[in-house]
Scaffold this active site. Structure first.
Site, PDB file in Angstrom:
ATOM      1  N   ASP A  49       0.973  -1.207   0.083  1.00 28.83           N
ATOM      2  CA  ASP A  49       0.017   0.103  -0.042  1.00 28.83           C
ATOM      3  C   ASP A  49       0.921   1.166  -0.124  1.00 28.83           C
ATOM      4  O   ASP A  49       1.958   1.370   0.797  1.00 28.83           O
ATOM      5  CB  ASP A  49      -0.941  -0.131   1.229  1.00 28.83           C
ATOM      6  CG  ASP A  49      -1.731   1.329   1.290  1.00 28.83           C
ATOM      7  OD1 ASP A  49      -2.448   1.424   0.310  1.00 28.83           O
ATOM      8  OD2 ASP A  49      -1.604   1.860   2.284  1.00 28.83           O
ATOM      9  N   THR A 108       0.532   4.659   0.808  1.00 35.01           N
ATOM     10  CA  THR A 108       0.455   5.618   1.915  1.00 35.01           C
ATOM     11  C   THR A 108       0.811   4.841   3.136  1.00 35.01           C
ATOM     12  O   THR A 108       0.113   3.891   3.668  1.00 35.01           O
ATOM     13  CB  THR A 108      -1.022   6.288   2.089  1.00 35.01           C
ATOM     14  OG1 THR A 108      -1.364   6.761   0.771  1.00 35.01           O
ATOM     15  CG2 THR A 108      -1.072   7.232   3.068  1.00 35.01           C
ATOM     16  N   ASP A 121      -1.454   0.029   6.370  1.00 34.29           N
ATOM     17  CA  ASP A 121      -1.580   0.720   7.821  1.00 34.29           C
ATOM     18  C   ASP A 121      -2.952   1.138   8.074  1.00 34.29           C
ATOM     19  O   ASP A 121      -3.391   1.810   9.137  1.00 34.29           O
ATOM     20  CB  ASP A 121      -0.560   1.800   8.123  1.00 34.29           C
ATOM     21  CG  ASP A 121      -0.780   2.935   7.139  1.00 34.29           C
ATOM     22  OD1 ASP A 121      -1.633   2.770   6.110  1.00 34.29           O
ATOM     23  OD2 ASP A 121      -0.171   4.053   7.398  1.00 34.29           O
TER      24      ASP A 121
END
Length: 802
Positions: free
Chosen positions: A318, A320, A558
């Protein structure tokens, strides 16, 4: 979605309705909390971060093979000299080492688990404070926001656009909108909005408590390594039983020899059949791996994750929080369609104030445009990863009202809108772009974005992680394919990936155009590298599609939009600063938020798997030749050639000591599947060659030596052959050679030479080479056997590649 009640109270200046302020629940008082604690109404489900001390001792002491060895040890202590019961003390030492190492690993895991433990926000006496999960009591008022996990069952009291994902419990993929009075279940998590709920069931009564208690965090399930070893031990047990019974009968009845000597030789044949150190070294290797990773602030929530990540061939990242740091900065504001910039700033400031739990993008806007005074939020729509936008309706300072949306330009605007061309140009530079648009529909309209009028582009710059480029380069060198899967614009994500040097970053794919059928999606994923505008459900589908093509997939993330994919991936890796929900479902948590820790985890897994494969071969060669020797002794009706002391010496020098060093050595070989097949394809030919050559030496020695003391001379010759072959097996297993591996093999050989030349050691181990003819014959047979073994193993490598 939050609606303001059109209550009766009016502002004396502005005619806009102002809601009568509802009393805010203050939660329990300190006295009420103490009362509930005294009654035992506490969320007392134990958080088991590792096995208890009693479980560790029990698992290391009370094993099937320890029971076998223990009984044989007790027998030998009564019927034979001390030297022949040495194997029992070796088992004691091994068990002690295993317990100590697991306790060290437990200490590391427990301390890290405390650092990574969820701390819900509880409102008591009107004050919100974080507490440990085990400190929640019945009736507590618990505040929740995006990414928070529901830790106990409860009833919703406050809801501000609150959406909860219950898929981990119910399998239902769509988030559920919650209103005051609705039930919330432990094990679900918040994906949008915020609110508070009252705890109605705590401890073992909570919905997910039983599941959590049964599924200890640090478990050894689903491990090919441990499953493979268990399979091998099962086969070994069935091989041992008939061979051991036959050997015992032969030595005690058929030969009619001295009773104590017969028992000693029978035990000497049974003990080496047991690969007692294999399970120990596997546990030690895992435990030391946990300790090493713990020092790097890497919390391994399931031990097989160390092994699993070493087998990964595809890692889904991912953007970000993984490739970029969590924070962002607003670099530019571009008004559109003649919008007044100062007015746009006020809109952005008001949008920032309307969300009590802003994400990273909105927080950057709040930092840049704090001026939202004079605007009152009438209705709000929190950001959702599925929608790709948030929104709010305001009563402006002059009495006017307006509805605004903030989100992805390519979602909010039609494909022909000229503003998208400008957005595309900015995305190509790796910048993140949000569109501020004025809506003509109500926020509760599912098509509120239709007809929205663009007012401004907000340009954000993401901070690249300084360690991301090196980590991506490591994965490329290790032949692990990296796939960037993000909810952001594909071009923007591709530009970020290109800055970090990711191969294939220029080939970006908009996930909205991906096929939905699994096989077609898998082919598209094999071809592409960077995927943007991916919804949370698509992330999950993409992981499943990759797995359907035989890939072992790791997923990093996250945010709450990563939870479903993290759960379904072979290995889920969460950042320590990520949402509570992601940390709960991930097998590995990087507490220091450093993406650069992943290579250490991969390397540790490869060390464990590669080295255990090596030492398993050593142990099982011994098991095979021991069983075959017993069978040949039974069939030939002769004395067993060895006493327990001989095989204790051989096992220590050719297996025990070297295996310990080899199991803990660095090893960067990529993990390969089929552990049992790979071990047995070497162990069986190695054991057969060693058994045949040793028994041949023994039979020749029986014809060569006659008279008193002949059995000792025959045993010494057979021991010499077996030792030399076992040393050659060790030399093969130790490849590729380094200075310390060569030194290790040489040291073991030197140890045996010392036993042969030092008189008191000769007597202690009952080893004395008689004459020159038979010892050199033993050496010659060992050389031929070792050469044959080399040829057989090379043929096996070509004929049955791993």
């Amino acid at each position: 979605m939050t609606h303001i009640d059109a209550g009766a109270e009016l502002d004396p200046v502005h005619p806009t309705p102002i809601p009568a302020p509802a009393p805010r629940p203050v939660g329990l008082t300190a006295a009420e909390v103490a009362e509930r604690v005294a009654r035992g109404e506490v969320n007392d489900v134990p958080v088991r971060s590792s096995r208890s001390m009693a479980d560790i001792v029990r698992a290391n002491v009370f094993t099937r093979f320890n029971a076998i060895i223990g009984v044989l040890w007790l027998i030998m202590m009564f019927v034979a000299p001390f030297q022949d019961s040495l194997f029992g003390y070796v088992i004691l030492a091994n068990t002690g080492i295993g317990i100590i190492q697991e306790l060290r690993a437990k200490k590391t895991l427990d301390s890290l688990a405390v650092i990574g433990e969820a701390r819900p926000t509880v409102r008591r006496d009107g004050v919100a404070a974080e507490v440990g999960t085990s400190e929640i009591v019945l009736g507590d008022l618990i505040e929740i926001g995006p990414g928070d996990k529901i830790v106990v069952d409860g009833e919703c009291v406050e809801a501000d656009g609150l959406e909860i994902d219950e898929s981990l419990l119910t399998g239902e993929a769509d988030p559920v909108v919650k209103q005051p009075g609705d039930q919330v279940m432990s094990g679900s998590f918040v994906v949008a909005g915020g609110g508070a709920f009252t705890a109605t069931k705590v401890g073992r009564e909570a919905y997910a408590a039983q599941l959590a208690e049964e599924a200890s965090r640090f478990t050894l399930v689903h491990s090919e390594l441990r499953t493979g070893i268990s399979t091998i031990l099962k086969y070994v047990t069935w091989m041992m039983i008939p061979a051991a019974i036959g050997l015992a009968i032969t030595q005690l009845v058929v030969k009619n020899d001295d009773f104590k000597d017969s028992i000693a030789r029978a035990v000497g044949g049974i003990v080496p059949m047991v690969p007692e150190g294999l399970v120990l070294l596997t546990s030690v290797a895992f435990a030391i791996g946990v300790i090493r990773l713990g020092r790097k602030q890497c919390l391994v929530q399931e031990l097989p994750a160390i092994e699993g990540l070493a087998r990964v061939d595809t890692v889904c990242l991912d953007k970000t929080g993984t490739l970029t740091e969590g924070g962002m900065d607003v670099t530019e504001l571009r008004p559109l369609n003649g919008s007044d910039e100062s007015y746009v700033r006020k809109v952005l400031g008001a949008l920032g104030e309307s969300d009590p739990r802003p994400n990273a993008s909105l927080q950057a806007i709040i930092d840049a445009y704090p001026d939202g005074e004079g605007w009152r939020c009438v209705e709000s729509l929190p950001f959702s990863s599925a929608r790709k936008y948030s929104g709010a309706s305001f009563s402006e300072g002059d009495g006017a009202s307006s509805t605004w949306l903030l989100g992805a330009p390519d979602v909010l605007l039609p494909s022909e809108d000229p503003a998208l061309a400008e957005t595309e140009h900015l995305n190509e530079q790796g910048l993140r772009v949000l569109l501020l648009a004025r809506a003509d529909k109500d926020l509760d309209d599912p098509r509120v974005q239709d007809g929205a009028r663009p007012a401004a582009l907000v340009v954000l710059e993401q901070r690249l992680r300084p360690d991301a480029a090196d980590t991506l380069r490591y994965f490329e060198e290790q032949d692990v394919r990296a796939k960037v899967i993000s909810g952001d614009n594909a071009v923007s994500v591709g530009a970020v990936a290109a800055k970090l040097g990711l191969p294939g970053a220029s080939a970006t794919v908009d996930a909205r155009r991906l096929p939905t059928e699994k096989e077609e999606m898998a082919r598209a994923l094999d071809e592409g590298t960077v995927f943007g505008r991916v919804t949370p459900q698509q992330k999950r589908d993409m992981v499943g599609a990759l797995q359907s093509h035989g890939h072992t997939v790791a997923m990093t993330g996250d945010g709450v939009n990563d939870v479903l994919a993290l759960k379904d991936a072979d290995i889920g890796v969460a950042m320590g600063s990520g949402s509570e929900a992601t940390r709960a479902v991930a097998q590995i948590v990087l507490l220091n938020n450093s993406f650069a820790t992943l290579p250490s985890v991969v390397a540790e897994g490869r060390r464990v798997i590669g080295n255990i494969t090596r030492v398993a071969t050593l142990f099982l060669v011994k098991t095979v030749y021991s069983v075959l020797l017993a069978v040949m002794v039974v069939c030939s009706q002769v004395e067993y050639p060895f006493l327990p002391r001989h095989l204790t010496l051989l096992s220590t020098l050719t297996i025990g000591v070297p295996a310990f060093f080899l199991a803990l050595a660095p090893n960067k070989e990529r993990a390969r599947p089929h552990f049992v097949r790979r071990v047995m394809r070497y162990s069986i030919p190695g054991g057969v060659v060693a058994a045949v050559a040793t028994f041949a030496t023994y039979l020749i020695a029986r014809h060569h030596y006659t008279g008193e003391g002949a059995l000792d001379a025959e045993t010494s010759a057979a021991t010499l052959t077996l030792f030399l072959i076992a040393m050659w097996v060790l030399a093969i297993i130790a490849r590729p050679y380094t200075w310390w591996r060569v030194g290790l093999v040489a040291a073991m050989g030197l140890g045996f030479v010392i036993v042969l030349v030092v008189p008191w050691l000769q007597e202690f181990f009952a080893l004395k080479l008689v004459g020159t003819t038979m010892p050199w014959t033993a050496v010659g047979i060992a050389v031929v056997a070792s050469a044959s073994l080399e040829l057989v193993w090379r043929w096996v490598d070509r004929r049955f590649p791993a």
